[in-house]
Design a protein around this motif. Structure first.
Motif, PDB file in Angstrom:
ATOM      1  N   SER A 165      54.070 -55.176  27.939  1.00  0.00           N
ATOM      2  CA  SER A 165      53.159 -54.317  27.887  1.00  0.00           C
ATOM      3  C   SER A 165      52.929 -53.709  29.509  1.00  0.00           C
ATOM      4  CB  SER A 165      51.718 -55.158  27.900  1.00  0.00           C
ATOM      5  OG  SER A 165      51.812 -56.146  28.653  1.00  0.00           O
ATOM      6  N   PHE A 166      51.995 -52.706  29.569  1.00  0.00           N
ATOM      7  CA  PHE A 166      51.996 -52.051  30.751  1.00  0.00           C
ATOM      8  C   PHE A 166      50.884 -51.183  30.885  1.00  0.00           C
ATOM      9  CE2 PHE A 166      53.744 -48.821  28.150  1.00  0.00           C
ATOM     10  CZ  PHE A 166      53.346 -47.523  28.818  1.00  0.00           C
ATOM     11  N   THR A 167      50.305 -51.032  32.154  1.00  0.00           N
ATOM     12  CA  THR A 167      49.505 -50.099  32.412  1.00  0.00           C
ATOM     13  C   THR A 167      49.429 -49.039  33.593  1.00  0.00           C
ATOM     14  OG1 THR A 167      48.291 -51.493  34.086  1.00  0.00           O
ATOM     15  CG2 THR A 167      47.754 -51.521  31.819  1.00  0.00           C
ATOM     16  N   ILE A 168      49.181 -47.963  33.871  1.00  0.00           N
ATOM     17  CA  ILE A 168      49.527 -47.126  35.085  1.00  0.00           C
ATOM     18  C   ILE A 168      48.477 -46.956  35.903  1.00  0.00           C
ATOM     19  CG2 ILE A 168      49.917 -44.612  35.666  1.00  0.00           C
ATOM     20  CD1 ILE A 168      51.524 -44.404  32.811  1.00  0.00           C
ATOM     21  N   SER A 169      48.538 -47.169  37.175  1.00  0.00           N
ATOM     22  CA  SER A 169      47.942 -47.127  38.246  1.00  0.00           C
ATOM     23  C   SER A 169      48.056 -46.495  39.386  1.00  0.00           C
ATOM     24  CB  SER A 169      47.435 -48.616  38.759  1.00  0.00           C
ATOM     25  OG  SER A 169      46.363 -48.649  39.801  1.00  0.00           O
ATOM     26  N   GLY A 170      47.595 -45.129  39.319  1.00  0.00           N
ATOM     27  CA  GLY A 170      47.927 -43.938  40.344  1.00  0.00           C
ATOM     28  C   GLY A 170      49.439 -43.619  40.220  1.00  0.00           C
ATOM     29  N   ASN A 171      50.315 -43.974  41.142  1.00  0.00           N
ATOM     30  CA  ASN A 171      51.510 -43.709  41.252  1.00  0.00           C
ATOM     31  C   ASN A 171      52.587 -44.811  40.819  1.00  0.00           C
ATOM     32  OD1 ASN A 171      53.456 -41.587  41.600  1.00  0.00           O
ATOM     33  ND2 ASN A 171      54.042 -42.390  43.738  1.00  0.00           N
ATOM     34  N   THR A 172      51.894 -45.766  40.255  1.00  0.00           N
ATOM     35  CA  THR A 172      52.705 -47.052  39.844  1.00  0.00           C
ATOM     36  C   THR A 172      52.416 -47.394  38.657  1.00  0.00           C
ATOM     37  OG1 THR A 172      52.211 -47.883  42.177  1.00  0.00           O
ATOM     38  CG2 THR A 172      52.959 -49.415  40.589  1.00  0.00           C
ATOM     39  N   VAL A 173      53.523 -48.049  37.812  1.00  0.00           N
ATOM     40  CA  VAL A 173      53.416 -48.831  36.740  1.00  0.00           C
ATOM     41  C   VAL A 173      53.165 -50.050  36.756  1.00  0.00           C
ATOM     42  CG1 VAL A 173      54.361 -49.104  34.242  1.00  0.00           C
ATOM     43  CG2 VAL A 173      54.737 -46.944  35.610  1.00  0.00           C
ATOM     44  N   VAL A 174      52.194 -50.922  36.347  1.00  0.00           N
ATOM     45  CA  VAL A 174      52.076 -52.208  36.334  1.00  0.00           C
ATOM     46  C   VAL A 174      52.545 -52.858  35.110  1.00  0.00           C
ATOM     47  CG1 VAL A 174      50.684 -54.279  36.968  1.00  0.00           C
ATOM     48  CG2 VAL A 174      50.391 -52.073  38.137  1.00  0.00           C
ATOM     49  N   TYR A 175      53.608 -53.546  34.727  1.00  0.00           N
ATOM     50  CA  TYR A 175      54.019 -54.105  33.636  1.00  0.00           C
ATOM     51  C   TYR A 175      54.292 -55.428  33.532  1.00  0.00           C
ATOM     52  CZ  TYR A 175      58.889 -54.198  35.829  1.00  0.00           C
ATOM     53  OH  TYR A 175      59.951 -54.310  36.663  1.00  0.00           O
ATOM     54  N   THR A 176      54.215 -56.121  32.312  1.00  0.00           N
ATOM     55  CA  THR A 176      54.555 -57.646  32.227  1.00  0.00           C
ATOM     56  C   THR A 176      55.984 -57.339  31.429  1.00  0.00           C
ATOM     57  OG1 THR A 176      52.257 -58.140  31.755  1.00  0.00           O
ATOM     58  CG2 THR A 176      53.900 -59.676  30.891  1.00  0.00           C
ATOM     59  N   ALA A 177      56.905 -58.237  32.208  1.00  0.00           N
ATOM     60  CA  ALA A 177      58.351 -58.633  31.714  1.00  0.00           C
ATOM     61  C   ALA A 177      58.310 -59.416  30.664  1.00  0.00           C
ATOM     62  CB  ALA A 177      59.108 -58.692  32.832  1.00  0.00           C
ATOM     63  N   LYS A 178      58.873 -59.162  29.526  1.00  0.00           N
ATOM     64  CA  LYS A 178      59.240 -60.182  28.544  1.00  0.00           C
ATOM     65  C   LYS A 178      59.827 -61.713  28.971  1.00  0.00           C
ATOM     66  CE  LYS A 178      59.326 -57.813  24.335  1.00  0.00           C
ATOM     67  NZ  LYS A 178      59.944 -57.395  22.947  1.00  0.00           N
ATOM     68  N   ALA A 179      60.850 -61.376  29.825  1.00  0.00           N
ATOM     69  CA  ALA A 179      61.680 -62.689  30.187  1.00  0.00           C
ATOM     70  C   ALA A 179      60.652 -63.762  30.890  1.00  0.00           C
ATOM     71  CB  ALA A 179      62.719 -62.273  31.195  1.00  0.00           C
ATOM     72  N   ASP A 180      59.922 -63.046  31.776  1.00  0.00           N
ATOM     73  CA  ASP A 180      59.294 -64.170  32.621  1.00  0.00           C
ATOM     74  C   ASP A 180      57.780 -64.161  32.566  1.00  0.00           C
ATOM     75  OD1 ASP A 180      58.533 -61.842  34.136  1.00  0.00           O
ATOM     76  OD2 ASP A 180      59.400 -62.354  35.952  1.00  0.00           O
ATOM     77  N   GLN A 181      57.160 -63.175  31.818  1.00  0.00           N
ATOM     78  CA  GLN A 181      55.862 -63.329  31.484  1.00  0.00           C
ATOM     79  C   GLN A 181      54.930 -63.104  32.940  1.00  0.00           C
ATOM     80  OE1 GLN A 181      54.139 -63.062  28.147  1.00  0.00           O
ATOM     81  NE2 GLN A 181      56.448 -62.460  28.037  1.00  0.00           N
ATOM     82  N   GLN A 182      55.698 -62.154  33.713  1.00  0.00           N
ATOM     83  CA  GLN A 182      54.969 -62.104  35.012  1.00  0.00           C
ATOM     84  C   GLN A 182      54.824 -60.639  35.290  1.00  0.00           C
ATOM     85  OE1 GLN A 182      53.843 -64.573  37.251  1.00  0.00           O
ATOM     86  NE2 GLN A 182      54.571 -65.994  35.589  1.00  0.00           N
ATOM     87  N   GLU A 183      53.610 -60.248  36.127  1.00  0.00           N
ATOM     88  CA  GLU A 183      53.557 -58.569  36.176  1.00  0.00           C
ATOM     89  C   GLU A 183      54.305 -58.298  37.335  1.00  0.00           C
ATOM     90  OE1 GLU A 183      49.556 -57.719  37.556  1.00  0.00           O
ATOM     91  OE2 GLU A 183      48.968 -57.710  35.199  1.00  0.00           O
TER      92      GLU A 183
END
Length: 218
Positions: free
Chosen positions: A193-211
């Protein structure tokens, strides 16, 4: 009871919000009336710009003023709305209904089994169909077509790009130009999953479930 829906939208100096009036019968709440309210932020005056009865079973003298079930249904299950120059667009679980801002006439322009992801940029409505294809509906021409062959279950629009989880590329995060479909890869890892904050994409990786974070613009 009166409920103000969380969905709001703006156009120029105006803000629009949706208000639903209902009655409580025991534990059951029945929606009876929907209104869209326009607020002029220059003086904070308000006016109703769209209203509909949601009760197709209400008694009416000789049926005058009593809406049919078909007329009521698009308004009864509204989850969100947005504006165009001539129309309101009402969104529910599986459809987008266009409402003429002058005449009030309605037309369902998009129907899919489940409408999970949708965006509007003033020209086109972007959504995902039952085959996971990203589609675009041009509100000016009524033309509906696939959008650059993108297969996804999640996307967001920026001013110039479509950011999406690419199901054809191990669920990596990609960006596609809105003007010509040119692709660029944003992540090497698969994204949940992911969101967009300004110039940055914040995403959750499937492998480690971390942002994690990725720069959106080069």
């Amino acid at each position: 009871n009166t409920k103000v829906a969380q969905t709001m939208t703006g156009q120029g100096p105006f803000i629009y919000y949706m208000q639903i009036e209902s009655t409580q019968t025991g534990f059951l709440s029945v929606s009876e009336h929907l209104s869209i309210i326009e607020v002029d932020t220059r003086d904070f005056s308000q006016r109703v710009v769209l209203e509909r009865s949601l009760d197709a079973n209400r008694d009416a003298f000789l049926g005058i003023g009593q809406p049919s079930e078909q007329q009521v249904e698009p308004f009864r299950s509204v989850e969100a709305f947005f504006l165009g120059d001539q129309y309101f667009y009402l969104v529910n679980d599986g459809a987008v209904t266009r409402v003429n801002r002058v005449s009030g006439k309605t037309k369902t322009i998009i129907e899919v089994p489940v409408l999970n992801s949708l965006s509007y940029n003033g020209t086109c409505i972007y959504y995902i169909n039952e085959k996971s294809q990203l589609m675009q509906y041009d509100v000016r021409t009524g033309k509906k077509e696939e959008c650059y062959g993108i297969i996804t279950q999640s996307f967001l629009l920026t001013e110039k790009e479509i950011v999406f989880i690419n199901r054809l590329k191990q669920n990596q995060l990609y960006a596609a130009s809105l003007s010509d479909g040119t692709l660029r890869k944003l992540t090497e890892e698969s994204v949940q999953s992911f969101t967009i904050s300004g110039n940055t994409v914040v995403y959750t990786a499937k492998a480690d479930q971390q942002e994690h974070r990725a720069v959106l613009k080069e």
